[in-house]
Design a protein around this motif. Structure first.
Motif, PDB file in Angstrom:
ATOM      1  N   PRO A  24       0.806  -1.222   0.000  1.00  0.00           N
ATOM      2  CA  PRO A  24       0.000   0.000   0.000  1.00  0.00           C
ATOM      3  C   PRO A  24       0.839   1.271   0.000  1.00  0.00           C
ATOM      4  N   LEU A  25       0.276   2.302  -0.615  1.00  0.00           N
ATOM      5  CA  LEU A  25       0.771   3.668  -0.478  1.00  0.00           C
ATOM      6  C   LEU A  25      -0.290   4.463   0.274  1.00  0.00           C
ATOM      7  N   ILE A  26       0.140   5.423   1.081  1.00  0.00           N
ATOM      8  CA  ILE A  26      -0.796   6.271   1.808  1.00  0.00           C
ATOM      9  C   ILE A  26      -0.827   7.649   1.171  1.00  0.00           C
ATOM     10  N   ASP A  27      -2.006   8.058   0.728  1.00  0.00           N
ATOM     11  CA  ASP A  27      -2.198   9.396   0.192  1.00  0.00           C
ATOM     12  C   ASP A  27      -2.358  10.336   1.385  1.00  0.00           C
ATOM     13  N   VAL A  28      -1.272  11.009   1.756  1.00  0.00           N
ATOM     14  CA  VAL A  28      -1.280  11.814   2.980  1.00  0.00           C
ATOM     15  C   VAL A  28      -2.254  12.981   2.891  1.00  0.00           C
ATOM     16  N   ALA A  29      -2.612  13.390   1.676  1.00  0.00           N
ATOM     17  CA  ALA A  29      -3.570  14.486   1.521  1.00  0.00           C
ATOM     18  C   ALA A  29      -4.967  14.066   1.963  1.00  0.00           C
ATOM     19  N   ARG A  30      -5.230  12.745   1.981  1.00  0.00           N
ATOM     20  CA  ARG A  30      -6.539  12.241   2.388  1.00  0.00           C
ATOM     21  C   ARG A  30      -6.519  11.583   3.767  1.00  0.00           C
ATOM     22  N   CYS A  31      -5.376  11.079   4.182  1.00  0.00           N
ATOM     23  CA  CYS A  31      -5.276  10.311   5.429  1.00  0.00           C
ATOM     24  C   CYS A  31      -5.550  11.186   6.651  1.00  0.00           C
ATOM     25  N   THR A  32      -6.369  10.678   7.579  1.00  0.00           N
ATOM     26  CA  THR A  32      -6.665  11.382   8.839  1.00  0.00           C
ATOM     27  C   THR A  32      -5.914  10.776  10.016  1.00  0.00           C
ATOM     28  N   ASN A  33      -5.041   9.776   9.749  1.00  0.00           N
ATOM     29  CA  ASN A  33      -4.261   9.109  10.798  1.00  0.00           C
ATOM     30  C   ASN A  33      -5.141   8.457  11.861  1.00  0.00           C
ATOM     31  N   CYS A  34      -6.281   7.922  11.441  1.00  0.00           N
ATOM     32  CA  CYS A  34      -7.155   7.233  12.392  1.00  0.00           C
ATOM     33  C   CYS A  34      -6.536   5.929  12.878  1.00  0.00           C
ATOM     34  N   GLY A  35      -5.654   5.335  12.076  1.00  0.00           N
ATOM     35  CA  GLY A  35      -4.974   4.107  12.480  1.00  0.00           C
ATOM     36  C   GLY A  35      -5.763   2.842  12.260  1.00  0.00           C
ATOM     37  N   GLN A  36      -6.906   2.935  11.616  1.00  0.00           N
ATOM     38  CA  GLN A  36      -7.742   1.760  11.404  1.00  0.00           C
ATOM     39  C   GLN A  36      -7.016   0.703  10.576  1.00  0.00           C
ATOM     40  N   CYS A  37      -6.227   1.136   9.601  1.00  0.00           N
ATOM     41  CA  CYS A  37      -5.472   0.199   8.761  1.00  0.00           C
ATOM     42  C   CYS A  37      -4.438  -0.565   9.590  1.00  0.00           C
ATOM     43  N   ALA A  38      -3.748   0.163  10.485  1.00  0.00           N
ATOM     44  CA  ALA A  38      -2.731  -0.469  11.324  1.00  0.00           C
ATOM     45  C   ALA A  38      -3.355  -1.452  12.306  1.00  0.00           C
ATOM     46  N   ASP A  39      -4.541  -1.118  12.834  1.00  0.00           N
ATOM     47  CA  ASP A  39      -5.237  -2.026  13.740  1.00  0.00           C
ATOM     48  C   ASP A  39      -5.731  -3.270  13.008  1.00  0.00           C
ATOM     49  N   PHE A  40      -6.097  -3.113  11.752  1.00  0.00           N
ATOM     50  CA  PHE A  40      -6.657  -4.218  10.982  1.00  0.00           C
ATOM     51  C   PHE A  40      -5.587  -5.190  10.486  1.00  0.00           C
ATOM     52  N   CYS A  41      -4.441  -4.669  10.022  1.00  0.00           N
ATOM     53  CA  CYS A  41      -3.426  -5.493   9.367  1.00  0.00           C
ATOM     54  C   CYS A  41      -2.784  -6.469  10.351  1.00  0.00           C
ATOM     55  N   LEU A  42      -2.724  -7.740   9.964  1.00  0.00           N
ATOM     56  CA  LEU A  42      -2.152  -8.780  10.818  1.00  0.00           C
ATOM     57  C   LEU A  42      -0.644  -8.932  10.636  1.00  0.00           C
ATOM     58  N   PHE A  43      -0.085  -8.276   9.633  1.00  0.00           N
ATOM     59  CA  PHE A  43       1.260  -8.636   9.197  1.00  0.00           C
ATOM     60  C   PHE A  43       2.303  -7.533   9.398  1.00  0.00           C
ATOM     61  N   GLY A  44       1.981  -6.545  10.225  1.00  0.00           N
ATOM     62  CA  GLY A  44       2.972  -5.522  10.571  1.00  0.00           C
ATOM     63  C   GLY A  44       3.367  -4.618   9.438  1.00  0.00           C
ATOM     64  N   VAL A  45       2.478  -4.437   8.452  1.00  0.00           N
ATOM     65  CA  VAL A  45       2.798  -3.563   7.323  1.00  0.00           C
ATOM     66  C   VAL A  45       2.818  -2.104   7.764  1.00  0.00           C
ATOM     67  N   TYR A  46       1.934  -1.756   8.707  1.00  0.00           N
ATOM     68  CA  TYR A  46       1.794  -0.364   9.156  1.00  0.00           C
ATOM     69  C   TYR A  46       2.296  -0.187  10.596  1.00  0.00           C
ATOM     70  N   GLU A  47       2.704   1.032  10.881  1.00  0.00           N
ATOM     71  CA  GLU A  47       2.902   1.478  12.257  1.00  0.00           C
ATOM     72  C   GLU A  47       2.334   2.878  12.377  1.00  0.00           C
ATOM     73  N   LYS A  48       2.032   3.298  13.598  1.00  0.00           N
ATOM     74  CA  LYS A  48       1.497   4.647  13.800  1.00  0.00           C
ATOM     75  C   LYS A  48       2.180   5.340  14.970  1.00  0.00           C
ATOM     76  N   PRO A  49       3.520   5.533  14.884  1.00  0.00           N
ATOM     77  CA  PRO A  49       4.216   6.290  15.924  1.00  0.00           C
ATOM     78  C   PRO A  49       3.779   7.749  15.886  1.00  0.00           C
ATOM     79  N   ASP A  50       3.592   8.333  17.061  1.00  0.00           N
ATOM     80  CA  ASP A  50       3.170   9.737  17.147  1.00  0.00           C
ATOM     81  C   ASP A  50       1.905   9.996  16.332  1.00  0.00           C
TER      82      ASP A  50
END
Length: 264
Positions: free
Chosen positions: A136-162
């Motif tokens: 995945p790529l994250i379109d930062v112009a649209r992303c609200t940093n809700c973290g739902q993707c990071a909570d959903f993914c089982l495989f450690g693709v995402y992180e949400k530091p700060d």
């Protein structure tokens, strides 16, 4: 070409995916060889942007006009950004092969070259790992940093530091699985090799109403009625997977150490 005119160069992503028909890619390649200006072929940009950023970070040089040939402009801009490449002022044209015919692409290439017939330098840069570069790529112009993707993914693709969601493990993504993009409330996640377009496929124009309806259906199908409970279960499952991986690694290291001890 006048002494003050910029040089011209064509950047071509020969995509490793299947969304651009092989016939169009072959026709474009033939047009480039006869273009009269230099070009660089990247095979493919997705993999290089993830694994070998240094090969594209210096792609765009001052004093040169660039034509970019590949998929959607929005998607390719995000790939350039991921590789710390800042091409905005250098790109004077873009050809989206997902929505162009071979004839249309050839016409635009000829128009960009504008009669140039000098000696051209043509390079090919290949990503050779064999990885299908599905991530995945994250379109930062649209992303609200809700973290739902990071909570959903089982495989450690995402992180949400700060509270800033980032893709930290692109190779952990499972090939042809866009599920995290389906449940993103902001339609901010793009899979460049997704075959069906729309926000998930990186389309330049997004039907916001259609995406909201699509997302509501996908959330219900994937997570059920209770979104937050489902995400908590996913997080617990991810922690279990991580513990299993750590245990397997520890056991492998133990067996290796025992083997060395026996041999000694």
């Amino acid at each position: 070409m006048s002494a003050t005119a910029n040089k011209k160069h064509i950047v071509y992503c020969n995509c490793g995916g299947e969304r651009i028909p092989a016939g169009i890619k072959e026709a474009v390649k033939s047009s480039l060889l006869n273009a009269g200006v230099s070009h660089t072929e990247y095979r493919d940009l997705c993999g290089l942007a993830a694994l070998q950023k240094d090969l594209i970070s210096e792609m765009f040089q001052p004093g040169t006009d660039y034509l970019v040939v590949g998929c959607y402009k929005r998607t390719m801009d995000l790939l350039f950004s991921q590789a710390a490449c800042k091409p905005q002022s250098a790109i004077t044209g873009h050809i989206n092969l997902v929505e162009s015919s071979a004839a249309e692409a050839a016409e635009k290439i000829v128009s960009f070259c504008n009669g140039n017939s000098g000696i051209s330098e043509n390079k090919q840069i290949v990503e050779t790992s064999g990885w299908p570069s599905w991530y995945p790529l994250i379109d930062v112009a649209r992303c609200t940093n809700c973290g739902q993707c990071a909570d959903f993914c089982l495989f450690g693709v995402y992180e949400k530091p700060d509270n800033q969601v980032t893709v930290v493990n692109p190779r952990g993504c499972k090939n042809n699985c866009p599920a995290c993009a389906r449940i993103c409330p902001s339609a901010a996640i793009i899979f460049p090799k997704y075959m069906h377009g729309g926000a998930i496929g990186g389309s330049d124009e997004i039907d916001e109403k259609e995406e909201q309806q699509r997302q509501a259906r996908d959330i219900e199908n994937i997570l059920g009625d209770d979104l937050y409970e489902a995400l908590e279960r996913r997080k617990a499952r991810r922690r279990s997977i991580i513990r299993e991986e750590i245990m397997l690694k520890a056991l492998a290291e133990r067996e290796k150490a025992l083997g060395r001890s026996t041999n000694n």
